[in-house]
Motif scaffolding. Sequence first.
Motif, PDB file in Angstrom:
ATOM      1  N   ALA A  33       0.829  -1.202   0.000  1.00  0.00           N
ATOM      2  CA  ALA A  33       0.000   0.000   0.000  1.00  0.00           C
ATOM      3  C   ALA A  33       0.865   1.255   0.000  1.00  0.00           C
ATOM      4  O   ALA A  33       0.467   2.287  -0.519  1.00  0.00           O
ATOM      5  N   ILE A  34       2.059   1.174   0.602  1.00  0.00           N
ATOM      6  CA  ILE A  34       2.918   2.362   0.596  1.00  0.00           C
ATOM      7  C   ILE A  34       3.598   2.538  -0.759  1.00  0.00           C
ATOM      8  O   ILE A  34       3.591   3.617  -1.342  1.00  0.00           O
ATOM      9  N   PHE A  35       4.180   1.449  -1.288  1.00  0.00           N
ATOM     10  CA  PHE A  35       5.031   1.621  -2.464  1.00  0.00           C
ATOM     11  C   PHE A  35       4.384   1.192  -3.780  1.00  0.00           C
ATOM     12  O   PHE A  35       4.155   2.019  -4.649  1.00  0.00           O
ATOM     13  N   THR A  36       4.076  -0.097  -3.929  1.00  0.00           N
ATOM     14  CA  THR A  36       3.658  -0.540  -5.264  1.00  0.00           C
ATOM     15  C   THR A  36       2.234  -0.111  -5.598  1.00  0.00           C
ATOM     16  O   THR A  36       1.926   0.160  -6.740  1.00  0.00           O
ATOM     17  N   ASN A  37       1.349  -0.084  -4.618  1.00  0.00           N
ATOM     18  CA  ASN A  37      -0.022   0.314  -4.910  1.00  0.00           C
ATOM     19  C   ASN A  37      -0.370   1.619  -4.210  1.00  0.00           C
ATOM     20  O   ASN A  37      -1.417   1.731  -3.594  1.00  0.00           O
ATOM     21  N   ASN A  38       0.520   2.573  -4.284  1.00  0.00           N
ATOM     22  CA  ASN A  38       0.299   3.856  -3.633  1.00  0.00           C
ATOM     23  C   ASN A  38      -1.069   4.426  -4.005  1.00  0.00           C
ATOM     24  O   ASN A  38      -1.406   4.556  -5.182  1.00  0.00           O
ATOM     25  N   ILE A  39      -1.858   4.730  -2.983  1.00  0.00           N
ATOM     26  CA  ILE A  39      -3.252   5.115  -3.199  1.00  0.00           C
ATOM     27  C   ILE A  39      -3.357   6.359  -4.077  1.00  0.00           C
ATOM     28  O   ILE A  39      -4.283   6.510  -4.863  1.00  0.00           O
ATOM     29  N   LEU A  40      -2.379   7.247  -3.964  1.00  0.00           N
ATOM     30  CA  LEU A  40      -2.461   8.486  -4.727  1.00  0.00           C
ATOM     31  C   LEU A  40      -1.934   8.292  -6.147  1.00  0.00           C
ATOM     32  O   LEU A  40      -2.562   8.691  -7.119  1.00  0.00           O
ATOM     33  N   LEU A  41      -0.772   7.652  -6.260  1.00  0.00           N
ATOM     34  CA  LEU A  41      -0.098   7.642  -7.556  1.00  0.00           C
ATOM     35  C   LEU A  41      -0.550   6.508  -8.470  1.00  0.00           C
ATOM     36  O   LEU A  41      -0.335   6.564  -9.670  1.00  0.00           O
ATOM     37  N   THR A  42      -1.169   5.449  -7.926  1.00  0.00           N
ATOM     38  CA  THR A  42      -1.695   4.443  -8.849  1.00  0.00           C
ATOM     39  C   THR A  42      -3.213   4.412  -8.867  1.00  0.00           C
ATOM     40  O   THR A  42      -3.801   3.997  -9.846  1.00  0.00           O
ATOM     41  N   ASN A  43      -3.868   4.843  -7.773  1.00  0.00           N
ATOM     42  CA  ASN A  43      -5.333   4.839  -7.782  1.00  0.00           C
ATOM     43  C   ASN A  43      -5.929   6.239  -7.852  1.00  0.00           C
ATOM     44  O   ASN A  43      -7.143   6.392  -7.843  1.00  0.00           O
ATOM     45  N   TYR A  44      -5.094   7.232  -7.886  1.00  0.00           N
ATOM     46  CA  TYR A  44      -5.521   8.630  -8.056  1.00  0.00           C
ATOM     47  C   TYR A  44      -6.486   9.111  -6.986  1.00  0.00           C
ATOM     48  O   TYR A  44      -7.321   9.959  -7.261  1.00  0.00           O
TER      49      TYR A  44
END
Lengths: 195, 202
Positions: free
Chosen positions: A13-24
């Motif tokens: 959740a911090i790096f690979t699926n960052n809420i801001l940068l991958t889920n906008y």
Amino acid sequence: MTFLGAFAIFFAAIFTNNILLTNYLGMCSFISVSREIKTSVGLGAAVTFVMALTSAINWAVYHYLLVPHLVYLRFIVFIVVIAAFVQIVEMIIERVSDVLYAALGIFLPLITVNCAILGVSLFMVIRDYTFIQSFAFGLGSGLGWMLAIIAMAGIRQKINKSPIPKGLEGAGITLIIAGIMAMAFVGFSGMIAIG
Amino acid sequence: MKGDTHKLFRDGLFKNNPVFIQILGICSTLAVTNTVKNTAVMVAGLLFVVAFSNLTISFLRKAIPSRVRMMAEGLIIASFVIIVDIVLKAYLWDISKQLGPYVGLIITNCIIMGRAEAFAISNPPWPSFLDGVASGLGYAYVLLSIAIVRELLGYGTLWGIRIMGEGWVNWTMMVMASGAFFMLALFIWIMKGVVFRERGEA
């Protein structure tokens, strides 16, 4: 296994699926509040705190109250839980600590409408997390969001002094920086994956 | 009345466009624009929600106490989003699955809350409804134009139909997160340029 799973989710959740940068999610406040590092730290901390706890509360509410007949009510219930939680936290902080209130208080009302908070609760339902995993996901997403907004504030403070085309000032240049940051975060992908 | 309607639409579409002037509702702008089909469904859902929540809030504007109006608006909006969600699940299961949490996130889309606060709470029902439609359309054409570019360059298709020839190499970057950020930034740049020129500022 559950513990390891939760740990993996936390890092993902911090790096690979960052809420801001991958889920906008959480773009609105990301763009408007990322002018200074100090305020970004305050907002980031508040978001992390609320996100971790509301995802845990919403998990309990969803699994004990709404399943199986009232699942379609989840949007309303989640929103109300988040709004009520933020209100209570604001009142407690005001009573307990002036310093903390001065640091976080002004950001709390903003958080109710931060789509990242609702988004985390909805992702948790869609991905069928356990209680521990939901908490880890909420905490990790909050920290990931905080990381992104602090990095952005640092870059924007530098960029203030650079000449920027008139139409790109403000939101435009912020989006371009966010795009470059998203590219950098793609470098982490492949380490851990959650789906 | 006719002049007012005209003004409402011009504001919603250009001068006060929710996406590129007010920078609202960006989350979904970025997330759903990787294919045109998803975008069209999302846009239709948002248009429905913003128009009818504006209408409802405007009907109830004298009955809602101003202290709890944010909460009341939130609940009205959430009810309409639930309708959209259920309809999508019943008739467009695949797309509903792909849009995932973003349908629910229409609730926190600042455009809707923004229109409710700025217009519906203090205006009669019919203009409020039109205002909702205008903002929804302003959102729609921005999203659709971004989606067309992203799908065309990223997959070489439009609405799932192959457009680019066999030799086309997919520009994967465009369907990833960063592509969305760059496209929106470019769009804002171009539209601001146009708006500024009209005002004679640039």
